[in-house]
Motif scaffolding. Structure first.
Motif, PDB file in Angstrom:
ATOM      1  N   ASP A 169       3.346   5.219   0.475  1.00 39.14           N
ATOM      2  CA  ASP A 169       3.623   6.193  -0.581  1.00 39.14           C
ATOM      3  C   ASP A 169       3.947   5.429  -1.853  1.00 39.14           C
ATOM      4  O   ASP A 169       4.917   4.668  -1.902  1.00 39.14           O
ATOM      5  CB  ASP A 169       4.793   7.090  -0.186  1.00 39.14           C
ATOM      6  CG  ASP A 169       4.987   8.251  -1.160  1.00 39.14           C
ATOM      7  OD1 ASP A 169       4.325   8.261  -2.215  1.00 39.14           O
ATOM      8  OD2 ASP A 169       5.793   9.149  -0.856  1.00 39.14           O
ATOM      9  N   SER A 170       3.103   5.617  -2.863  1.00 39.95           N
ATOM     10  CA  SER A 170       3.271   4.925  -4.150  1.00 39.95           C
ATOM     11  C   SER A 170       3.368   3.414  -3.968  1.00 39.95           C
ATOM     12  O   SER A 170       4.191   2.741  -4.602  1.00 39.95           O
ATOM     13  CB  SER A 170       4.514   5.462  -4.877  1.00 39.95           C
ATOM     14  OG  SER A 170       4.398   6.853  -5.103  1.00 39.95           O
ATOM     15  N   LYS A 176       1.999   4.248   6.947  1.00 40.83           N
ATOM     16  CA  LYS A 176       2.005   5.250   5.874  1.00 40.83           C
ATOM     17  C   LYS A 176       2.534   4.627   4.582  1.00 40.83           C
ATOM     18  O   LYS A 176       3.625   4.051   4.557  1.00 40.83           O
ATOM     19  CB  LYS A 176       2.846   6.459   6.280  1.00 40.83           C
ATOM     20  CG  LYS A 176       2.712   7.643   5.345  1.00 40.83           C
ATOM     21  CD  LYS A 176       3.324   8.907   5.940  1.00 40.83           C
ATOM     22  CE  LYS A 176       2.451   9.498   7.011  1.00 40.83           C
ATOM     23  NZ  LYS A 176       2.950  10.843   7.458  1.00 40.83           N
ATOM     24  N   ASP A 230      -2.822   5.597  -4.288  1.00 40.19           N
ATOM     25  CA  ASP A 230      -1.559   4.876  -4.083  1.00 40.19           C
ATOM     26  C   ASP A 230      -0.810   5.389  -2.863  1.00 40.19           C
ATOM     27  O   ASP A 230       0.089   4.716  -2.350  1.00 40.19           O
ATOM     28  CB  ASP A 230      -0.665   5.020  -5.315  1.00 40.19           C
ATOM     29  CG  ASP A 230      -1.222   4.288  -6.521  1.00 40.19           C
ATOM     30  OD1 ASP A 230      -1.687   3.147  -6.356  1.00 40.19           O
ATOM     31  OD2 ASP A 230      -1.207   4.876  -7.625  1.00 40.19           O
ATOM     32  N   THR A 231      -1.167   6.586  -2.412  1.00 41.38           N
ATOM     33  CA  THR A 231      -0.524   7.193  -1.260  1.00 41.38           C
ATOM     34  C   THR A 231      -1.586   7.482  -0.204  1.00 41.38           C
ATOM     35  O   THR A 231      -2.565   8.173  -0.481  1.00 41.38           O
ATOM     36  CB  THR A 231       0.196   8.488  -1.666  1.00 41.38           C
ATOM     37  OG1 THR A 231       1.202   8.162  -2.644  1.00 41.38           O
ATOM     38  CG2 THR A 231       0.857   9.147  -0.474  1.00 41.38           C
ATOM     39  N   TYR A 232      -1.376   6.939   1.015  1.00 45.84           N
ATOM     40  CA  TYR A 232      -2.409   7.019   2.049  1.00 45.84           C
ATOM     41  C   TYR A 232      -1.810   6.572   3.373  1.00 45.84           C
ATOM     42  O   TYR A 232      -0.638   6.166   3.452  1.00 45.84           O
ATOM     43  CB  TYR A 232      -3.598   6.133   1.682  1.00 45.84           C
ATOM     44  CG  TYR A 232      -3.216   4.708   1.327  1.00 45.84           C
ATOM     45  CD1 TYR A 232      -3.084   3.721   2.298  1.00 45.84           C
ATOM     46  CD2 TYR A 232      -2.961   4.351  -0.001  1.00 45.84           C
ATOM     47  CE1 TYR A 232      -2.712   2.420   1.962  1.00 45.84           C
ATOM     48  CE2 TYR A 232      -2.591   3.049  -0.349  1.00 45.84           C
ATOM     49  CZ  TYR A 232      -2.478   2.096   0.642  1.00 45.84           C
ATOM     50  OH  TYR A 232      -2.100   0.811   0.316  1.00 45.84           O
ATOM     51  N   SER A 268      -2.726  13.126   5.220  1.00 48.43           N
ATOM     52  CA  SER A 268      -2.939  11.872   4.481  1.00 48.43           C
ATOM     53  C   SER A 268      -4.407  11.466   4.454  1.00 48.43           C
ATOM     54  O   SER A 268      -5.147  11.680   5.424  1.00 48.43           O
ATOM     55  CB  SER A 268      -2.147  10.730   5.128  1.00 48.43           C
ATOM     56  OG  SER A 268      -0.765  10.988   5.119  1.00 48.43           O
TER      57      SER A 268
END
Length: 341
Positions: A71-72, A69, A43-45, A130
């Motif tokens: 995030d969630s 980017k 979910d974060t990448y 990341s």
């Protein structure tokens, strides 16, 4: 990275070409500590895309980098910059008309762009640790790795996820798995493609759709990940009939596969071989009669464009053994000769 880089540019028939000395390309083929190409659905990448002067990491340069980017599931930051190539232009030419027509980036834009070293340093800070997501990600990663090494004296170690690789597994029925093909499959607008930030946005939309499809078609994301690399073993494949077509070329022949088949998974192909009276093998040996070549583009173990099975088969053939190396298309011709298929 070390000094002594020598780059020259020349123009012929409207095409610009570049020559780079071996001093910069010494690390092109071996990339120690490069991140792993993983199958995962975080979910974060950070979605990453680049535009370049061409396809070769040895002779071409990055001209644009973008990052998105996440995030969630939410976009929390973006990065986008042109880069001035690391060479003196010939008559003001960094890129040819094809690149300009494809991307909209002009030589004038590159002439006033920030220096590559500055952009790479800022992008490194933006990226952090990341996990990277990209489409045909190895292409982008290799260019970035080499620039990280040259300008920052450090490797790009972030693991990365290739949406093309996932799409090939999930939608093997598609003839091609370019970003445009996957976007078209999911009715994602592709009209703004070929600029790095737009490609990041398209890639992220495709990633989310692929993730949805995995959940629909498989028991869970974890099940898909666990079985991604599964290859059927010869010992697990048994003929479902004894009514063999003895005229078929595969009858009583030992058949081995290498690479990924485009039209079917390997288990199905091996079952067809068994039902035609053929004998499946996992590895190339002196008893192998046919090595079927699938697509090896996404196998990290491939060297010089050939798998170890391919190289061994060629060696055995030169030694006089009864073995033929045939492309996937010929295999389909061979099985279509049977009334069963």
């Amino acid at each position: 990275m070390g000094t002594g880089i020598q780059i020259s540019a020349s123009v012929e028939n409207g095409k610009v070409s570049f020559n780079i000395s071996d001093s910069i390309s010494s690390f092109r083929t071996e990339r120690p500590d490069k991140g792993k190409n993983i199958i995962a659905f975080p979910d974060t990448y950070c979605v990453v895309d680049i535009e370049t002067t061409g396809l070769s990491t040895s002779y071409d340069s990055i001209i644009e980098i973008a990052g998105l980017k996440i995030d969630s599931g939410k976009v929390v930051d973006t990065f986008s910059s042109l880069l001035k190539p690391n060479f003196e232009p010939c008559d003001g030419i960094y890129i040819d008309e094809f690149i300009t027509d494809l991307t909209g980036i002009t030589n004038e834009m590159l002439a006033s762009a920030p220096e590559t070293s500055d952009v790479i340093a800022r992008f490194c800070d933006f990226l952090g640790d990341s996990v990277i997501i990209g489409h045909n990600a190895n292409f982008d990663i290799n260019f970035l790795y080499d620039d990280f090494m040259y300008h920052l004296s450090r490797p790009l170690t972030n693991d990365f996820i290739d949406t093309m690789r996932i799409a090939r597994k999930l939608h093997s029925e598609l003839p091609h798995h370019r970003l445009s093909d996957v976007a078209n499959l999911y009715n994602i607008d592709y009209s703004s493609a070929h600029r790095a930030l737009s490609d990041c946005e398209i890639t992220n939309s495709c990633y989310l759709k692929l993730r949805e499809d995995v959940l629909k078609k498989y028991e869970s994301l974890e099940y898909f990940i666990k079985n991604f690399r599964y290859h059927a073993k010869a010992k697990d494949i048994h003929a479902t009939t004894q009514d063999f077509d003895e005229s078929n070329m595969l009858y009583q022949k030992v058949v081995v596969f290498t690479g990924k088949l485009e039209k079917m998974d390997r288990k199905k192909a091996m079952q067809i071989v068994a039902d035609l009276g053929g004998i499946n093998g996992d590895n190339v040996t002196q008893k192998t009669n046919y090595l079927i070549l699938g697509n090896n583009d996404y196998c990290s173990a491939i060297k010089d464009g050939k798998s170890s099975k391919h190289k061994k088969a060629e060696k055995l053939k030169l030694q006089g053994y009864d073995i033929e190396v045939i492309p996937e298309s010929v295999f389909y011709d061979m099985i279509s000769d049977s009334a069963k298929y």
